[in-house]
Design an enzyme around this catalytic site. Structure first.
Site, mmCIF file in Angstrom:
data_model
loop_
_atom_site.group_PDB
_atom_site.id
_atom_site.type_symbol
_atom_site.label_atom_id
_atom_site.label_comp_id
_atom_site.label_asym_id
_atom_site.label_seq_id
_atom_site.Cartn_x
_atom_site.Cartn_y
_atom_site.Cartn_z
ATOM 1 N N HIS A 41 0.820 -1.226 0.000
ATOM 2 C CA HIS A 41 0.000 0.000 0.000
ATOM 3 C C HIS A 41 0.846 1.265 0.000
ATOM 4 C CE1 HIS A 41 -4.028 -1.818 0.674
ATOM 5 N NE2 HIS A 41 -3.263 -2.849 1.024
ATOM 6 N N ASP B 173 3.396 9.475 -0.787
ATOM 7 C CA ASP B 173 2.213 8.705 -0.386
ATOM 8 C C ASP B 173 2.023 7.562 -1.377
ATOM 9 O OD1 ASP B 173 -0.083 8.149 1.104
ATOM 10 O OD2 ASP B 173 -0.705 10.247 1.126
#
Ligand code: ADQ
Length: 470
Positions: A161, A369
């Protein structure tokens, strides 16, 4: 009639409970896939028990419809070394390009190996021969290797992720050879972006002697692995449905009353140094200094949920942000207006749609991110006739897909302030055009497509080793 899908076993550090309405989009999506084909969700319970406490290491079983939830508690030492230590003091900063914050203490590494081995041993007792196993995130990279050592021959996929940094950063992680070798125990490695896939390919070839066989397949150590990007999305419908809740309606009415005559900006993040919050606050300061029309008008509502508060990097960040918000409010605020409303708490998920709808601009400006789902949630909630503008860091994985956002370099504070000003003044026609393109993108590539694509790729991946086994 097609054969029924094999049972799915999802493994993640923390598990979601599909019965709870407050679960996030990812939990909802995984819960849906599990519920539709039946399956097991295995992970840490979130509880920490004293070292050697009676019952430590025991599995806890709960049923949620067709889904079996199986959890295990962690001992204090395991929590410290595996979770706080190697996962969050070493891998999290390193994977977010922050080697300066990384702590590679030897005990952490040993704890990470120990817990992955423990989880593999427990999980192996639950497995059936035809199961398909889907492992999530950086806490569990070596899990498949441990399962293989126990003789497990099932298909195993892994999804990361968070970002995977380029080879020079990965090579600075002590034990990186071992870590990267662990990827070859999987059949499929999913990453958020094409940039991450490129980093993976370069790293395994430069550092692990892997050979590229084309189409994302790499061979090393007598095994082949397929690496591919699967950008995660949101459940647009599920999120929009939240807007109909009583809580969401009340929040919207309150925000319109309080801020109707202001220019509202929004930020929603976990309080994490990867999210770029101090620089975001400084960009607001720059906006007020250089574009004075925003005085007595522009207000940033920044929700920052508490996260990993036992780690000093996080408490330092909290102090820094509180200081900055106080300074900026002290300098520019008036009796009836403050430029920054900083709330250090988790907001009920049901209230987020209202906040997004009422805000003319969303600031999603992480320094790094994996994807960033807030960017997608904001777009999903805009009024198509009069949409707000997304200011998005070029260093969020989402920037690879969301090209019609106003992309910024969050390290460049004046340029970020300029982009915020442009967003606040953007003509309606341009806002609608950009929003329509973004909405199409997030609707077509939602979280259901993400899980379907990943599981289809895992079901059909053909590696040499797999061909030998069958
Ligand atoms: P996170 O770092 O947690 O996730 P993100 O994708 O932005 O980051 O958020 C996840 C969810 O949490 C969103 O649904 C958001 O609404 C919610 N959330 C965040 N802050 C909140 C707050 N203050 N109050 C209430 N809800 C809040 C990791 C990676 C990301 C990747 C996701 C999914 O770090 O890069 O996008 O996993 O793969």
């Amino acid at each position: 009639m097609s054969a029924p899908s094999p049972r799915l076993v999802v493994v993640s550090n923390r598990i979601g409970d599909p019965r709870k309405p407050a679960a996030g989009g990812l939990a909802v999506a995984l819960g849906n896939v599990l519920a539709s084909r039946g399956g097991v969700w295995f992970g840490w319970s979130g509880k920490v028990v004293a070292d050697g406490a009676p019952g430590a290491g025991k599995l806890h079983y709960q049923r949620a419809g067709a889904v079996q939830l199986v959890t295990i508690d962690l001992s204090e030492q395991d929590f410290e070394d595996y979770y706080c230590g190697y996962s969050n003091r070493a891998l999290w900063p390193a994977f977010h390009y922050r080697l300066d914050l990384a702590d590679f203490a030897a005990g952490y590494f040993a704890g990470y190996q120990r817990v992955n081995r423990l989880l593999a041993r427990k999980l192996a007792t639950l497995l059936q021969p035809d199961d398909v196993i889907w492992v999530h995130d950086y806490h569990l990279i070596p899990l498949a290797d441990e399962l293989r050592a126990l003789g497990c021959r099932q298909r195993i996929g892994f999804f990361l992720h968070v970002p995977l940094p380029p080879p020079p950063i990965l090579a600075a992680i002590p034990g990186h050879e071992w870590l990267m070798r662990s990827f070859f125990a999987y059949d499929l490695v999913g990453l958020q972006t094409q940039a991450d896939v490129d980093h993976f390919g370069r790293f395994v070839q430069e550092e692990a002697g892997a050979v590229s066989l084309g189409d994302g397949v790499f061979e090393a150590l007598g095994r082949q692995v397929l690496a591919r990007s699967f950008p995660i999305g949101i459940d647009v419908e599920e999120f929009r449905d939240l807007a109909g809740s009583e809580e969401s309606r009340q929040t919207e009415a309150m925000l319109r009353k309080q801020y109707g005559h202001r220019r509202l900006l929004v930020g929603v993040d976990r309080l994490d140094y990867s999210k770029g919050l101090p620089r975001r606050f400084r960009a607001i300061q720059d906006l007020l200094e250089n574009y004075p029309e925003n005085l007595q008008s522009a207000t940033l509502i920044q929700i920052a949920s508490p996260s990993r508060e036992t780690l000093s990097a996080y408490t330092d960040l909290r102090d820094e942000l509180e200081g900055l918000a106080g300074k900026i409010n002290g300098e520019f605020g008036e009796l009836d207006w403050l430029p920054i409303r900083y709330l250090h708490r988790t907001w009920a998920r049901r209230r987020l749609p209202a906040l997004y709808r009422c805000s003319r601009v969303a600031l999603v400006t992480p320094l790094r991110d994996g994807m960033n789902l807030v960017a997608k949630e904001y777009v999903a909630m805009q009024n198509e006739a009069d949409p707000g503008v997304l200011v998005l860091s070029r260093f969020a994985g989402a920037a690879e897909q969301m090209r019609e956002a106003l992309l910024v370099n969050p390290y460049d504070i004046p340029a970020t302030a300029q982009a915020i000003q442009r967003a606040l003044r953007m003509p309606l026609a341009e806002r609608r055009e950009r929003h329509a393109a973004l909405l199409r993108q997030i609707t077509e590539h939602d979280v259901h497509e993400w899980s379907r694509n990943f599981l289809d790729a895992l079901a059909t991946v053909k590696t040499r080793l797999r061909a030998e086994i069958q």
